[in-house]
Design an enzyme around this catalytic site. Structure first.
Site, PDB file in Angstrom:
ATOM      1  N   LYS A 193       0.789  -1.119  -0.063  1.00 30.99           N
ATOM      2  CA  LYS A 193       0.067   0.222  -0.065  1.00 30.99           C
ATOM      3  C   LYS A 193       1.042   1.374  -0.035  1.00 30.99           C
ATOM      4  O   LYS A 193       1.489   1.616   0.817  1.00 30.99           O
ATOM      5  CB  LYS A 193      -0.911   0.094   1.200  1.00 30.99           C
ATOM      6  CG  LYS A 193      -1.846   1.109   0.796  1.00 30.99           C
ATOM      7  CD  LYS A 193      -2.641   1.812   2.046  1.00 30.99           C
ATOM      8  CE  LYS A 193      -2.035   2.857   2.757  1.00 30.99           C
ATOM      9  NZ  LYS A 193      -2.014   4.087   1.909  1.00 30.99           N
ATOM     10  N   GLU A 268       9.730   1.048  10.962  1.00 28.70           N
ATOM     11  CA  GLU A 268      10.692   1.986  10.705  1.00 28.70           C
ATOM     12  C   GLU A 268       9.911   3.476  10.906  1.00 28.70           C
ATOM     13  O   GLU A 268       8.976   3.644   9.904  1.00 28.70           O
ATOM     14  CB  GLU A 268      11.184   1.732   9.159  1.00 28.70           C
ATOM     15  CG  GLU A 268      12.097   3.033   8.747  1.00 28.70           C
ATOM     16  CD  GLU A 268      13.440   2.827   9.698  1.00 28.70           C
ATOM     17  OE1 GLU A 268      13.536   3.743   9.993  1.00 28.70           O
ATOM     18  OE2 GLU A 268      13.980   1.945   9.664  1.00 28.70           O
ATOM     19  N   CYS A 302      13.288  10.627   7.459  1.00 28.89           N
ATOM     20  CA  CYS A 302      13.165  10.173   9.018  1.00 28.89           C
ATOM     21  C   CYS A 302      14.704  10.173   9.473  1.00 28.89           C
ATOM     22  O   CYS A 302      14.650  10.391  10.853  1.00 28.89           O
ATOM     23  CB  CYS A 302      12.609   8.757   9.082  1.00 28.89           C
ATOM     24  SG  CYS A 302      13.353   7.710   7.734  1.00 28.89           S
ATOM     25  N   GLU A 403       9.397  15.680  15.546  1.00 24.56           N
ATOM     26  CA  GLU A 403       9.777  15.459  14.033  1.00 24.56           C
ATOM     27  C   GLU A 403       9.179  16.489  12.958  1.00 24.56           C
ATOM     28  O   GLU A 403       7.965  16.705  13.176  1.00 24.56           O
ATOM     29  CB  GLU A 403       9.298  14.181  13.578  1.00 24.56           C
ATOM     30  CG  GLU A 403      10.255  13.742  12.293  1.00 24.56           C
ATOM     31  CD  GLU A 403       9.889  12.091  11.788  1.00 24.56           C
ATOM     32  OE1 GLU A 403       8.607  11.932  12.030  1.00 24.56           O
ATOM     33  OE2 GLU A 403      10.839  11.398  11.490  1.00 24.56           O
TER      34      GLU A 403
HETATM   35  P1  NAI Z   1       1.556   7.957   8.117  1.00 25.59           P
HETATM   36  O1  NAI Z   1       2.530   7.230   8.924  1.00 25.59           O
HETATM   37  O2  NAI Z   1       0.263   8.149   8.475  1.00 25.59           O
HETATM   38  O3  NAI Z   1       1.725   7.513   6.779  1.00 25.59           O
HETATM   39  C1  NAI Z   1       2.208   6.347   6.243  1.00 25.59           C
HETATM   40  C2  NAI Z   1       1.522   5.261   5.574  1.00 25.59           C
HETATM   41  O4  NAI Z   1       0.844   4.704   6.438  1.00 25.59           O
HETATM   42  C3  NAI Z   1       0.572   5.842   4.415  1.00 25.59           C
HETATM   43  O5  NAI Z   1       0.761   4.675   3.753  1.00 25.59           O
HETATM   44  C4  NAI Z   1      -0.601   5.895   5.197  1.00 25.59           C
HETATM   45  O6  NAI Z   1      -1.843   5.779   3.978  1.00 25.59           O
HETATM   46  C5  NAI Z   1      -0.512   4.635   6.264  1.00 25.59           C
HETATM   47  N1  NAI Z   1      -1.517   4.796   7.241  1.00 25.59           N
HETATM   48  C6  NAI Z   1      -1.947   5.915   7.863  1.00 25.59           C
HETATM   49  N2  NAI Z   1      -2.835   5.433   8.848  1.00 25.59           N
HETATM   50  C7  NAI Z   1      -2.803   4.124   8.779  1.00 25.59           C
HETATM   51  C8  NAI Z   1      -3.597   3.088   9.559  1.00 25.59           C
HETATM   52  N3  NAI Z   1      -4.362   3.561  10.775  1.00 25.59           N
HETATM   53  N4  NAI Z   1      -3.170   1.804   9.211  1.00 25.59           N
HETATM   54  C9  NAI Z   1      -2.530   1.413   8.523  1.00 25.59           C
HETATM   55  N5  NAI Z   1      -1.955   2.332   7.654  1.00 25.59           N
HETATM   56  C10 NAI Z   1      -1.900   3.654   7.750  1.00 25.59           C
HETATM   57  O7  NAI Z   1       2.260   9.486   7.681  1.00 25.59           O
HETATM   58  P2  NAI Z   1       1.656  10.722   7.453  1.00 25.59           P
HETATM   59  O8  NAI Z   1       0.413  10.847   7.877  1.00 25.59           O
HETATM   60  O9  NAI Z   1       1.836  10.816   5.842  1.00 25.59           O
HETATM   61  O10 NAI Z   1       2.675  11.981   7.826  1.00 25.59           O
HETATM   62  C11 NAI Z   1       2.344  12.568   9.046  1.00 25.59           C
HETATM   63  C12 NAI Z   1       3.894  12.659   9.934  1.00 25.59           C
HETATM   64  O11 NAI Z   1       4.518  11.435   9.771  1.00 25.59           O
HETATM   65  C13 NAI Z   1       4.766  13.403   8.936  1.00 25.59           C
HETATM   66  O12 NAI Z   1       4.645  15.012   8.967  1.00 25.59           O
HETATM   67  C14 NAI Z   1       6.252  12.908   9.487  1.00 25.59           C
HETATM   68  O13 NAI Z   1       6.601  13.896  10.618  1.00 25.59           O
HETATM   69  C15 NAI Z   1       5.947  11.674   9.700  1.00 25.59           C
HETATM   70  N6  NAI Z   1       6.474  10.579   8.785  1.00 25.59           N
HETATM   71  C16 NAI Z   1       7.737   9.995   9.133  1.00 25.59           C
HETATM   72  C17 NAI Z   1       8.059   9.052   8.163  1.00 25.59           C
HETATM   73  C18 NAI Z   1       9.224   8.181   8.310  1.00 25.59           C
HETATM   74  O14 NAI Z   1       9.875   7.992   7.184  1.00 25.59           O
HETATM   75  N7  NAI Z   1       9.604   8.307   9.620  1.00 25.59           N
HETATM   76  C19 NAI Z   1       7.637   8.906   6.740  1.00 25.59           C
HETATM   77  C20 NAI Z   1       6.099   9.549   6.535  1.00 25.59           C
HETATM   78  C21 NAI Z   1       5.929  10.527   7.628  1.00 25.59           C
END
Ligand code: NAI
Ligand code: MG
Length: 500
Positions: A193, A268, A302, A403
């Site tokens: 996904k 991660e 990250c 972050e």
């Molecule tokens: P997110 O962690 O919510 O999204 C990442 C993935 O998880 C996407 O594919 C999303 O559709 C999916 N997802 C969201 N809710 C879910 C659930 N309940 N169950 C299963 N999958 C789910 O990150 P988001 O909302 O895009 O970004 C928010 C913040 O997260 C960013 O501002 C940043 O600070 C952080 N982030 C950190 C990352 C990293 O690599 N450490 C990558 C992306 C975001």
């Protein structure tokens, strides 16, 4: 708006792909979502819609998991050399299409071509080639019981089964490689996904895999948002493992969703990594390295080493040079050849980062560079953030604890090595860290004392397919890359045979 002369034309094959109606990729075919939902995909440089993709719901997740389950025994038992051939060919095909995938990624995510086409795509290609190599080298062991029993004991290294891969938007294609490489090499099948903001390169990759001859169902791609598509995948009783990259709050939900069938997890998660610049550092190298540590990928990393601690004796010189470097940033669309920093991925992220920058100012930090929303009218429709350099920051400020995931550096000082280590470790996260020093003894002492999964010395953000990577503390668990990344996708079966 006039098209800048430096802007390369969108390749015909990229335009043709954008114009398709994008279904979910299930059991080797593209099909619409069962409930007919769609999502708009925007170009972050303009805010304009560039494509529409299907929005999966639980029904589609069921279909994708069923396809992956049906395909898994066949994939696991396909000759290792045949699997390795497919993976190698995928790597080669990506290398040949670096411009095409790079443009698609830049249009979808916003990142400059100098990053997507030159780094993300080749690194993803090298992942498939590297893990192709492991497929023919997975062996169990024969073992001797310590009790000296008259038994023949051996182990088999078996795939865990069906893997759900849930990935973020900051490295959309590269994350596909991080997850698919070891998962497929170990004999698993996958339901992937991608992030709702950046689904295009995963769909293009799925089409490429079909062209190359990967059997139907081995990789399925369900586009959709977190609650409707990600959550049912994370909770699915017939998924054996979830591999996830993203924010901690989502990671926590995935842990909870995993309890129904005790799924294996690789998480991660976030970071708040420190960069430590000691008085004896090569100043120019430290400035350039810190610049990359903070601002690479628009700061949407990250591993961003944005908490910068500098020895007080070199603080002024360091800040002056780093500020000069940040001022050289050329904001613009990812496809423009002279762009060095693109927009953030979405309006939501732009607004989030701008409000964190505002909180820094409110809480008393000084913006040496940036600190205000982008004012250039040519950039007004895109999701741009002004690269920002803060000084006068204190450990309790929001910008030092949360972050940021944007182009923002926070510089403060230390006096002693012990203080530097304490400041570095003053975070719930433990993903990465950077040290700038020419003292060998200090290098090893500090590297040992930092509680983080990666320590870069006199460099930052180095990645290699063969070198393991992953966080300590709240940054998650389970390594990616290298041989270690194979482990969470394999399980060991022990076979006992009584010889008496
Ligand atoms: P997110 O962690 O919510 O999204 C990442 C993935 O998880 C996407 O594919 C999303 O559709 C999916 N997802 C969201 N809710 C879910 C659930 N309940 N169950 C299963 N999958 C789910 O990150 P988001 O909302 O895009 O970004 C928010 C913040 O997260 C960013 O501002 C940043 O600070 C952080 N982030 C950190 C990352 C990293 O690599 N450490 C990558 C992306 C975001
Ligand atoms: Mg989220």
């Amino acid at each position: 708006m006039a098209v800048p002369s430096t802007k390369p034309a969108v390749l015909p094959q990229v335009q043709e792909f954008l114009d398709r109606s994008h279904g979910l990729f299930i059991d080797g075919e593209f099909r619409p979502a069962a409930q007919g939902g769609t999502l708009s995909v925007l170009d972050p440089a303009t805010g304009e819609q560039i494509a529409t993709v299907a929005a999966a719901t639980a029904v589609d997740v069921d279909a994708a998991v069923a396809a992956a389950r049906a395909a898994q025994p066949g994939w696991a038992t396909l000759a290792p050399s045949a699997k390795a051939d497919l993976m190698w060919k995928l790597g080669e095909a990506l290398e040949q299409r670096a411009q095409e995938f790079g443009q698609l990624e830049s249009l979808d995510n916003g990142k400059p071509m100098g990053e997507s086409g030159a780094l993300d795509v080749p690194l993803c290609a090298s992942l498939f080639k590297y893990y192709a190599g492991w497929i023919t080298k997975l062996e169990g062991e024969t073992m001797t019981p310590a009790g000296g029993l008259d038994m023949h004991v051996y182990t088999l290294r078996e795939p865990v089964g069906v893997v759900g891969a849930i990935i973020p938007w900051n490295f959309p294609l590269l994350m596909c490689g991080y997850k698919l490489g070891p998962a497929l090499a170990a004999g698993n099948t996958v339901v992937l996904k991608p992030a709702e903001q950046t689904p295009l390169s995963a769909l293009r990759l799925a089409a490429l895999m079909a062209e190359i001859g990967f059997p139907a169902g081995v990789v399925n791609v369900i586009t959709g948002d977190g609650p409707d598509a990600g959550a049912p995948l994370a909770a699915h009783r017939d998924v054996d493992k979830i591999t996830f990259t993203g924010e901690n709050a989502t990671g926590a939900k995935i842990i909870q969703a995993s309890t129904g069938n005790m799924k294996k997890l690789t998480l991660e998660l976030g970071g708040k990594s420190p960069s430590l610049v000691f008085a004896d550092a090569d100043l120019d190298a430290a400035v350039e390295g810190t610049f990359g540590a903070v601002y690479f990928n628009q700061g949407q990393c990250c591993i961003a080493g944005a908490r910068v601690f500098v020895h007080s004796s070199i603080r002024d010189a360091f800040v002056a040079k780093l500020a000069e470097r940040v001022r050289q940033v050329k904001l613009g669309p990812g496809l423009d050849a002279d762009t060095t920093m693109g927009p953030l991925v979405s309006a939501e992220q732009r607004d989030r980062v701008n409000s964190l920058i505002a909180s820094g100012l409110e809480q008393g930090a000084t913006a040496v560079v940036g600190g205000a929303p982008v004012s250039d009218p040519a950039l007004a429709d895109g999701f741009y953030v002004e690269p920002t350099l803060f000084t006068d920051v204190t450990p309790d400020m929001t910008i030092m604890r949360q972050e940021i995931f944007g182009p923002v550096a926070m510089v403060s000082t230390f006096e002693t090595d012990e203080e530097a280590i304490a400041l570095a470790n003053d975070t719930a996260f433990g993903l990465a860290s950077g040290i700038w020093t020419r003292d060998v003894g200090r290098t090893h002492r500090v590297a040992k004392a930092i509680r983080a999964g990666v320590v870069w010395v006199n460099t930052y953000g180095m990645f290699d397919v063969a070198i393991p990577y992953g966080g300590f503390k709240a940054s998650g668990y389970g390594k990616e890359l290298g041989r270690e990344a194979m482990e969470p996708y394999l399980q060991t079966k022990t076979v006992w045979i009584d010889l008496s």
